[in-house]
Design a protein around this motif. Structure first.
Motif, PDB file in Angstrom:
ATOM      1  N   PRO A  51       0.927  -0.780  -0.611  1.00 34.56           N
ATOM      2  CA  PRO A  51       0.106  -0.136  -0.163  1.00 34.56           C
ATOM      3  C   PRO A  51       1.240   1.127  -0.196  1.00 34.56           C
ATOM      4  O   PRO A  51       0.117   1.955  -0.264  1.00 34.56           O
ATOM      5  CB  PRO A  51      -0.845   0.286   0.704  1.00 34.56           C
ATOM      6  N   TYR A  52       2.072   1.224  -0.030  1.00 26.40           N
ATOM      7  CA  TYR A  52       2.986   2.597   0.643  1.00 26.40           C
ATOM      8  C   TYR A  52       3.768   2.992  -1.016  1.00 26.40           C
ATOM      9  O   TYR A  52       4.775   1.995  -1.281  1.00 26.40           O
ATOM     10  CB  TYR A  52       3.997   2.091   1.850  1.00 26.40           C
ATOM     11  N   VAL A  53       3.256   3.330  -2.251  1.00 29.26           N
ATOM     12  CA  VAL A  53       3.661   4.040  -3.034  1.00 29.26           C
ATOM     13  C   VAL A  53       3.092   5.026  -3.720  1.00 29.26           C
ATOM     14  O   VAL A  53       2.191   5.455  -3.132  1.00 29.26           O
ATOM     15  CB  VAL A  53       2.340   2.652  -4.490  1.00 29.26           C
ATOM     16  N   GLU A  54       4.293   6.123  -3.916  1.00 34.71           N
ATOM     17  CA  GLU A  54       4.016   7.339  -4.369  1.00 34.71           C
ATOM     18  C   GLU A  54       4.131   7.239  -5.513  1.00 34.71           C
ATOM     19  O   GLU A  54       5.389   7.294  -6.108  1.00 34.71           O
ATOM     20  CB  GLU A  54       4.283   7.919  -3.603  1.00 34.71           C
ATOM     21  N   GLY A  55       3.635   8.266  -6.666  1.00 38.65           N
ATOM     22  CA  GLY A  55       4.079   8.883  -9.018  1.00 38.65           C
ATOM     23  C   GLY A  55       4.300   9.738  -8.670  1.00 38.65           C
ATOM     24  O   GLY A  55       3.689  10.753  -7.533  1.00 38.65           O
ATOM     25  N   GLY A  56       5.344   9.973  -8.657  1.00 35.42           N
ATOM     26  CA  GLY A  56       5.342  11.834  -9.139  1.00 35.42           C
ATOM     27  C   GLY A  56       5.895  12.307  -8.423  1.00 35.42           C
ATOM     28  O   GLY A  56       5.637  13.220  -7.669  1.00 35.42           O
ATOM     29  N   MET A  57       6.725  11.570  -6.646  1.00 38.37           N
ATOM     30  CA  MET A  57       7.310  11.990  -5.659  1.00 38.37           C
ATOM     31  C   MET A  57       8.717  13.233  -6.267  1.00 38.37           C
ATOM     32  O   MET A  57       9.805  12.339  -6.265  1.00 38.37           O
ATOM     33  CB  MET A  57       7.585  10.793  -4.804  1.00 38.37           C
ATOM     34  N   ASP A  58       8.424  14.223  -5.632  1.00 38.21           N
ATOM     35  CA  ASP A  58       9.609  15.434  -5.990  1.00 38.21           C
ATOM     36  C   ASP A  58       9.718  15.644  -4.299  1.00 38.21           C
ATOM     37  O   ASP A  58       8.950  17.175  -4.084  1.00 38.21           O
ATOM     38  CB  ASP A  58       8.618  16.574  -6.730  1.00 38.21           C
ATOM     39  N   PHE A  59      10.666  15.257  -3.543  1.00 39.53           N
ATOM     40  CA  PHE A  59      10.978  16.081  -2.416  1.00 39.53           C
ATOM     41  C   PHE A  59      11.196  17.736  -2.408  1.00 39.53           C
ATOM     42  O   PHE A  59      11.034  18.020  -1.214  1.00 39.53           O
ATOM     43  CB  PHE A  59      12.154  15.257  -1.742  1.00 39.53           C
ATOM     44  N   PHE A  60      11.794  17.954  -3.229  1.00 39.93           N
ATOM     45  CA  PHE A  60      12.340  19.256  -2.857  1.00 39.93           C
ATOM     46  C   PHE A  60      11.316  20.326  -3.246  1.00 39.93           C
ATOM     47  O   PHE A  60      10.902  21.449  -2.819  1.00 39.93           O
ATOM     48  CB  PHE A  60      13.522  19.406  -4.411  1.00 39.93           C
ATOM     49  N   ARG A  62       7.724  19.669  -2.923  1.00 39.85           N
ATOM     50  CA  ARG A  62       7.125  19.404  -2.166  1.00 39.85           C
ATOM     51  C   ARG A  62       7.155  18.980  -0.294  1.00 39.85           C
ATOM     52  O   ARG A  62       6.148  20.003  -0.050  1.00 39.85           O
ATOM     53  CB  ARG A  62       5.960  17.522  -2.101  1.00 39.85           C
ATOM     54  N   PHE A  63       8.396  19.342  -0.540  1.00 43.46           N
ATOM     55  CA  PHE A  63       9.272  20.083   1.307  1.00 43.46           C
ATOM     56  C   PHE A  63       9.873  20.690   0.798  1.00 43.46           C
ATOM     57  O   PHE A  63      10.656  20.832   1.276  1.00 43.46           O
ATOM     58  CB  PHE A  63       9.249  18.932   1.813  1.00 43.46           C
ATOM     59  N   ASP A 137      15.528   7.619   5.728  1.00 46.21           N
ATOM     60  CA  ASP A 137      14.079   7.856   6.989  1.00 46.21           C
ATOM     61  C   ASP A 137      13.747   9.118   7.148  1.00 46.21           C
ATOM     62  O   ASP A 137      12.228   8.738   7.579  1.00 46.21           O
ATOM     63  CB  ASP A 137      15.374   8.103   8.724  1.00 46.21           C
ATOM     64  N   ARG A 138      14.347  10.028   6.841  1.00 47.35           N
ATOM     65  CA  ARG A 138      13.739  11.818   6.708  1.00 47.35           C
ATOM     66  C   ARG A 138      12.481  11.169   5.307  1.00 47.35           C
ATOM     67  O   ARG A 138      11.381  12.156   6.190  1.00 47.35           O
ATOM     68  CB  ARG A 138      13.907  12.430   6.381  1.00 47.35           C
ATOM     69  N   MET A 139      12.971  10.630   4.053  1.00 49.87           N
ATOM     70  CA  MET A 139      11.580  10.400   2.817  1.00 49.87           C
ATOM     71  C   MET A 139      10.406   9.637   4.138  1.00 49.87           C
ATOM     72  O   MET A 139       9.335  10.455   3.855  1.00 49.87           O
ATOM     73  CB  MET A 139      12.067   9.514   1.945  1.00 49.87           C
ATOM     74  N   PHE A 140      10.560   8.525   4.704  1.00 54.42           N
ATOM     75  CA  PHE A 140      10.130   7.873   5.695  1.00 54.42           C
ATOM     76  C   PHE A 140       8.653   9.036   6.877  1.00 54.42           C
ATOM     77  O   PHE A 140       7.432   8.639   6.679  1.00 54.42           O
ATOM     78  CB  PHE A 140      10.664   7.201   6.182  1.00 54.42           C
ATOM     79  N   ASP A 141       9.727   9.688   7.213  1.00 52.87           N
ATOM     80  CA  ASP A 141       8.472  10.380   8.068  1.00 52.87           C
ATOM     81  C   ASP A 141       8.326  11.464   7.413  1.00 52.87           C
ATOM     82  O   ASP A 141       6.638  11.276   7.824  1.00 52.87           O
ATOM     83  CB  ASP A 141       9.952  10.845   9.156  1.00 52.87           C
ATOM     84  N   LEU A 142       8.460  11.985   6.047  1.00 54.78           N
ATOM     85  CA  LEU A 142       7.986  12.597   4.900  1.00 54.78           C
ATOM     86  C   LEU A 142       6.476  12.120   4.633  1.00 54.78           C
ATOM     87  O   LEU A 142       5.247  13.386   5.098  1.00 54.78           O
ATOM     88  CB  LEU A 142       8.323  14.022   4.125  1.00 54.78           C
ATOM     89  N   LEU A 143       6.567  11.258   4.306  1.00 52.44           N
ATOM     90  CA  LEU A 143       5.486  10.585   3.911  1.00 52.44           C
ATOM     91  C   LEU A 143       4.818   9.701   4.424  1.00 52.44           C
ATOM     92  O   LEU A 143       3.549   8.917   4.430  1.00 52.44           O
ATOM     93  CB  LEU A 143       6.015   9.427   2.799  1.00 52.44           C
ATOM     94  N   LYS A 144       4.720   9.877   5.441  1.00 49.86           N
ATOM     95  CA  LYS A 144       4.251   9.042   6.765  1.00 49.86           C
ATOM     96  C   LYS A 144       4.367   7.623   6.304  1.00 49.86           C
ATOM     97  O   LYS A 144       3.390   6.722   6.928  1.00 49.86           O
ATOM     98  CB  LYS A 144       2.516   9.703   7.268  1.00 49.86           C
ATOM     99  N   TRP A 145       5.369   7.584   6.369  1.00 46.98           N
ATOM    100  CA  TRP A 145       4.812   5.686   6.194  1.00 46.98           C
ATOM    101  C   TRP A 145       5.421   4.828   7.480  1.00 46.98           C
ATOM    102  O   TRP A 145       6.675   5.306   8.200  1.00 46.98           O
ATOM    103  CB  TRP A 145       6.139   5.476   5.131  1.00 46.98           C
ATOM    104  N   PRO A 146       5.100   3.746   7.844  1.00 46.07           N
ATOM    105  CA  PRO A 146       6.003   2.986   9.523  1.00 46.07           C
ATOM    106  C   PRO A 146       7.473   2.567   8.872  1.00 46.07           C
ATOM    107  O   PRO A 146       7.884   2.603   8.141  1.00 46.07           O
ATOM    108  CB  PRO A 146       5.108   1.993   8.935  1.00 46.07           C
ATOM    109  N   LYS A 147       7.733   2.545  10.315  1.00 44.37           N
ATOM    110  CA  LYS A 147       8.910   2.263  10.824  1.00 44.37           C
ATOM    111  C   LYS A 147       8.925   1.412   9.587  1.00 44.37           C
ATOM    112  O   LYS A 147       8.696   0.181  10.162  1.00 44.37           O
ATOM    113  CB  LYS A 147       9.624   2.708  12.224  1.00 44.37           C
TER     114      LYS A 147
END
Length: 198
Positions: A51-60, A62-63, A137-147
């Motif tokens: 279930p943890y899938v993101e399309g077109g993810m631009d961290f620069f 978006r964050f 690790d920071r990417m997981f936090d920002l996307l609210k994905w589990p540890k």
């Protein structure tokens, strides 16, 4: 002749290297729509497996407050927390070569003229690989994905396209990327990712 032209334009290219700016603009828009469809299809396939899938993810973009470097967007980013695996996919449609000799131009557009060349598509893939290693690790936090589980971190890099060219099977220099046709992606994820989870 009509069928050659119609099928080429439908596939987001021209049957020869014509310098027609207005026509090229339309042809590029067709190519982009094919690549957008590739991304959508890749997202749909990977969502069958996690279930943890993101399309077109631009961290620069978006964050912006995070101060990330601009490495472009991850066309598709998928995560398996139980095994600490991240898969990131580059979805590209590379037009067919106009001739055997022209295939070198397309290879260089993808890989650059050498491993150090910063003009090829692959230099951006390399940048995103380094970004993930540095900011995982920071990417997981920002996307609210589990540890992730207490398992070694593994990152899988795939290049999804409509067809495979010779230089994808035999790259001009060593790359960790797996080159996969979109119609084979589901079976590949089932076999390879399930093997990695053991």
């Amino acid at each position: 002749s009509q069928l050659i032209w119609l099928s080429a334009v439908r596939d987001g290219t021209l049957p020869a290297d014509f310098r027609w700016p207005n026509v090229q603009k339309v042809v590029r828009s067709i190519k982009k729509s094919i690549e957008d469809a590739l991304e959508d299809r890749t997202v749909a396939i990977l969502k069958r497996h996690t279930p943890y899938v993101e399309g077109g993810m631009d961290f620069f973009r978006r964050f912006g407050k995070e101060g990330f470097e601009d490495v472009g967007d991850y066309d598709v980013l998928a995560y398996w927390p139980a095994t600490n695996i991240v898969l990131y996919a580059e979805c590209k449609y590379n037009q067919t070569a106009h001739s055997m000799k022209d295939s070198r131009r397309l290879r260089d557009r993808m890989f650059g003229a050498s491993d150090e060349d910063r003009d090829g598509q692959y230099s951006r893939i390399r940048d995103r690989r380094e970004f993930l290693a540095k900011n995982r690790d920071r990417m997981f936090d920002l996307l609210k994905w589990p540890k992730p589980a207490q398992a070694p971190a593994r990152d899988v890099e795939v290049y999804v396209s409509r067809e495979l060219h010779y230089w994808m099977v035999h790259p001009p220099y060593g790359v960790p990327t797996k080159f996969i046709r979109v119609d084979a992606l589901d079976a590949w994820v089932k076999s390879v990712m399930s093997a990695k989870q053991r």
